[in-house]
Scaffold this motif. Sequence first.
Motif, PDB file in Angstrom:
ATOM      1  N   VAL A  12       0.831  -1.200   0.000  1.00  0.00           N
ATOM      2  CA  VAL A  12       0.000   0.000   0.000  1.00  0.00           C
ATOM      3  C   VAL A  12       0.867   1.251   0.000  1.00  0.00           C
ATOM      4  O   VAL A  12       0.635   2.205  -0.768  1.00  0.00           O
ATOM      5  N   LEU A  13       1.879   1.272   0.855  1.00  0.00           N
ATOM      6  CA  LEU A  13       2.786   2.435   0.909  1.00  0.00           C
ATOM      7  C   LEU A  13       3.490   2.646  -0.422  1.00  0.00           C
ATOM      8  O   LEU A  13       3.631   3.787  -0.892  1.00  0.00           O
ATOM      9  N   SER A  15       2.445   1.718  -3.390  1.00  0.00           N
ATOM     10  CA  SER A  15       1.461   2.175  -4.384  1.00  0.00           C
ATOM     11  C   SER A  15       1.176   3.662  -4.234  1.00  0.00           C
ATOM     12  O   SER A  15       1.085   4.394  -5.226  1.00  0.00           O
ATOM     13  N   ILE A  16       1.045   4.119  -2.991  1.00  0.00           N
ATOM     14  CA  ILE A  16       0.785   5.540  -2.739  1.00  0.00           C
ATOM     15  C   ILE A  16       1.945   6.390  -3.245  1.00  0.00           C
ATOM     16  O   ILE A  16       1.743   7.417  -3.913  1.00  0.00           O
ATOM     17  N   TYR A  20       1.766   9.077  -6.305  1.00  0.00           N
ATOM     18  CA  TYR A  20       2.045  10.489  -6.032  1.00  0.00           C
ATOM     19  C   TYR A  20       3.125  11.040  -6.966  1.00  0.00           C
ATOM     20  O   TYR A  20       2.951  12.099  -7.583  1.00  0.00           O
ATOM     21  N   LEU A  46      -1.800  13.622  -0.766  1.00  0.00           N
ATOM     22  CA  LEU A  46      -1.368  12.360  -0.181  1.00  0.00           C
ATOM     23  C   LEU A  46      -2.492  11.690   0.605  1.00  0.00           C
ATOM     24  O   LEU A  46      -2.626  10.461   0.587  1.00  0.00           O
ATOM     25  N   LEU A  47      -3.301  12.500   1.278  1.00  0.00           N
ATOM     26  CA  LEU A  47      -4.436  11.943   2.023  1.00  0.00           C
ATOM     27  C   LEU A  47      -5.423  11.276   1.084  1.00  0.00           C
ATOM     28  O   LEU A  47      -5.875  10.148   1.334  1.00  0.00           O
ATOM     29  N   SER A  50      -3.905   8.102  -0.315  1.00  0.00           N
ATOM     30  CA  SER A  50      -3.815   7.066   0.715  1.00  0.00           C
ATOM     31  C   SER A  50      -5.167   6.417   0.963  1.00  0.00           C
ATOM     32  O   SER A  50      -5.296   5.183   0.982  1.00  0.00           O
ATOM     33  N   LEU A  51      -6.185   7.241   1.142  1.00  0.00           N
ATOM     34  CA  LEU A  51      -7.522   6.714   1.408  1.00  0.00           C
ATOM     35  C   LEU A  51      -8.044   5.907   0.223  1.00  0.00           C
ATOM     36  O   LEU A  51      -8.664   4.854   0.396  1.00  0.00           O
ATOM     37  N   VAL A  53      -6.233   4.345  -2.175  1.00  0.00           N
ATOM     38  CA  VAL A  53      -5.479   3.093  -2.339  1.00  0.00           C
ATOM     39  C   VAL A  53      -5.906   2.072  -1.286  1.00  0.00           C
ATOM     40  O   VAL A  53      -6.081   0.880  -1.590  1.00  0.00           O
ATOM     41  N   ILE A  54      -6.078   2.524  -0.043  1.00  0.00           N
ATOM     42  CA  ILE A  54      -6.512   1.608   1.025  1.00  0.00           C
ATOM     43  C   ILE A  54      -7.880   1.027   0.699  1.00  0.00           C
ATOM     44  O   ILE A  54      -8.112  -0.180   0.832  1.00  0.00           O
ATOM     45  N   CYS A 222     -12.886   5.435   4.640  1.00  0.00           N
ATOM     46  CA  CYS A 222     -12.046   6.019   3.587  1.00  0.00           C
ATOM     47  C   CYS A 222     -12.906   6.733   2.542  1.00  0.00           C
ATOM     48  O   CYS A 222     -12.653   7.898   2.196  1.00  0.00           O
TER      49      CYS A 222
END
Length: 255
Positions: A12-13, A15-16, A20, A46-47, A50-51, A53-54, A222
């Motif tokens: 996940v990290l 992918s974010i 970005y 980024l928020l 992140s939301l 992708v999660i 999310c």
Amino acid sequence: MLTDSLIDFGGVLLSIALLYFSLLSYARWRRPHWHTRLQERRAVTLLLLSLSVIAIQVSQEVLGGETSELDIAILEFLHQHASATTVTFFQWVTLAGSSHFLTPLGAVLTAVLLVARHRREALLLATSMISSGLLIYLIKMAVARERPALWDTAWYWGYSFPSGHTMGTAACATALALCATSFWPAARLPAIILAGLWIALVALSRLVLGVHWPTDVLVAACLGTVVPILLQLTFNAIRPAERRIPGVNEQSQEN
């Protein structure tokens, strides 16, 4: 199970980060005016990434018709350690995320904002709650995930994924936090904390009561948070165009 979770978290990290930097690279070469705005709003960008992708990562497991061992383990842990007092407390908390509470609250606050001539904030709150409501219904019908049946629980209408209580609360709380920030910029942090606390308590209540899987409330939180932020960004992008029209009209009158 822990190793798999850590691997998923690392994915996940990654992918974010990739999304970005890919977005920044695209903006730098193809949309230079986007690049500056993306850098100015790095935290929001980024928020959102992140939301999103999660939500996508978790939804993939759900769409595959799977209920993970972690989903079951979390619910069983909460059930084993929740006292009768705790359950009673969260039965009251969950009411703060019900449509019977959120709908009149949203209607009243929208009316108050309109009377106070805060039309943009009123539009943000109303569209956030309506959009999230429609999204909840569409996803529930499309996925049709059954609710947990690990122990006897209260009956709730509809499917399990995503949690309507959590998503509705997230949309309302986030929209209200954005509205409060536009009125009082100094209140940003308290508004974010209160919104996050409200969302977290309602989400936890759905798990303690055993009527949703953890993945249901995670994706709902999310998506419910993303909707108002995207709407506000859209409104802010439209606003400059609206402001240019009077100037054009005045110039044409002077000529």
